[in-house]
Scaffold this active site. Structure first.
Site, PDB file in Angstrom:
ATOM      1  N   ASP A   1      -2.784  -5.347 -15.031  1.00  0.00           N
ATOM      2  CA  ASP A   1      -2.816  -5.812 -16.292  1.00  0.00           C
ATOM      3  C   ASP A   1      -1.809  -6.963 -16.439  1.00  0.00           C
ATOM      4  O   ASP A   1      -0.936  -7.316 -15.870  1.00  0.00           O
ATOM      5  CB  ASP A   1      -2.336  -4.845 -17.333  1.00  0.00           C
ATOM      6  CG  ASP A   1      -3.387  -3.804 -17.330  1.00  0.00           C
ATOM      7  OD1 ASP A   1      -4.675  -4.269 -17.365  1.00  0.00           O
ATOM      8  OD2 ASP A   1      -3.008  -2.434 -17.674  1.00  0.00           O
TER       9      ASP A   1
ATOM     10  N   TYR B   1       1.027   2.090  -5.596  1.00  0.00           N
ATOM     11  CA  TYR B   1       1.874   1.460  -6.676  1.00  0.00           C
ATOM     12  C   TYR B   1       3.228   1.688  -6.443  1.00  0.00           C
ATOM     13  O   TYR B   1       3.508   2.967  -6.230  1.00  0.00           O
ATOM     14  CB  TYR B   1       1.331   1.682  -7.853  1.00  0.00           C
ATOM     15  CG  TYR B   1       0.000   1.062  -8.153  1.00  0.00           C
ATOM     16  CD1 TYR B   1       0.097  -0.334  -8.919  1.00  0.00           C
ATOM     17  CD2 TYR B   1      -1.226   1.422  -7.955  1.00  0.00           C
ATOM     18  CE1 TYR B   1      -1.069  -0.865  -9.433  1.00  0.00           C
ATOM     19  CE2 TYR B   1      -2.214   0.847  -8.465  1.00  0.00           C
ATOM     20  CZ  TYR B   1      -2.137  -0.421  -9.276  1.00  0.00           C
ATOM     21  OH  TYR B   1      -3.543  -1.117  -9.561  1.00  0.00           O
TER      22      TYR B   1
END
Length: 245
Positions: A52, A111
């Site tokens: 994002d 992540y």
């Protein structure tokens, strides 16, 4: 056709995310335009993780096809030359089999989420971590994280805009480590729901602040309701680390 696999790093602060969108600058668009400038070919770049706006990457993987062969090291040099106005760079390039797909061939994605936990903000980490001034109870966060490991329905931790066909995901890693004034959350799974990592982090921070008990994370998971979970953590602390194949 020659298929190339590239590994990319970028700061997402001033970018609209990975995916090309009309009217804004994305990582995908920057790289596709750079490739056109040196190859003369209009390519479509496929990425392992569709990050994002504001999310960073140190090991994003993508692939594209060219009709003529170019040496990988020359591709790295050329891309990095043409993306120079932006905080985007390529640090690896290699030929890949024609059946390789950066997104669909990935077996796991990794992540890291960074939290700066001290009374005063970090200028160096501005837009690169989530600053939380109040002390966080890391052992409680670690206890809560254990409830999320494994295969679950993660509806409570998915964005309302998530387009995934199923909320069932398998979280294979969720480690929380405190190093001086920084807390790092390490997460891995074959794939994630939209905002899943950031919603998990936002919920664990409520545990860290002792607003929630660790056991409440289990209740949130079982509720299968986004409203039951905590807030979405800021994009600035999230990093796409790597994809495994």
């Amino acid at each position: 056709m020659y298929r190339y696999k590239i590994t990319i790093e970028y700061l997402g602060t001033d970018l609209a995310g990975w995916q090309r969108q009309a009217g804004v600058m994305s990582v995908q668009q920057i790289l596709e335009e750079a490739i056109y400038k040196f190859s003369g070919e209009q390519v479509i770049l496929f990425g392992a993780g569709r990050t994002d706006a504001g999310v960073h990457a140190v090991g994003q993987v993508a692939h594209f096809d060219l009709s003529k062969y170019l040496e990988p090291h020359k591709i790295i040099t050329a891309i990095n030359y043409f993306v120079r106005p932006y905080a985007v760079g390529v640090w690896n390039c290699e030929l890949a089999p024609n059946n390789f797909h950066a997104r669909f061939s990935a077996t796991s994605r990794y992540y890291i989420y960074r939290i700066i936990n001290r009374p005063y903000p970090s200028v160096i980490d501005l837009n690169r971590a989530w600053w939380i001034s109040s002390p966080l109870d890391v052992p409680a966060m670690q206890q809560a994280a254990a409830y999320l490991l494994g295969k679950h329905d993660f509806t409570s931790f998915r964005a309302s805009s998530c387009q995934s066909k199923s909320p069932i995901k398998t979280l294979t890693e969720l480690n929380i480590i405190k190093e001086d004034e920084e807390i790092k959350l390490y997460l891995s799974a074959p794939s994630f729901l939209h905002h899943m990592v950031r919603n998990i982090v936002g919920s664990l921070v409520l545990v860290g602040k002792n607003i929630w008990q660790a056991e409440q994370i289990k209740d949130v998971l079982e509720a299968k309701d986004r409203k039951a979970a905590g807030p979405t953590a800021p994009a600035s602390g999230l990093y796409f680390v790597k994809a495994a194949y």
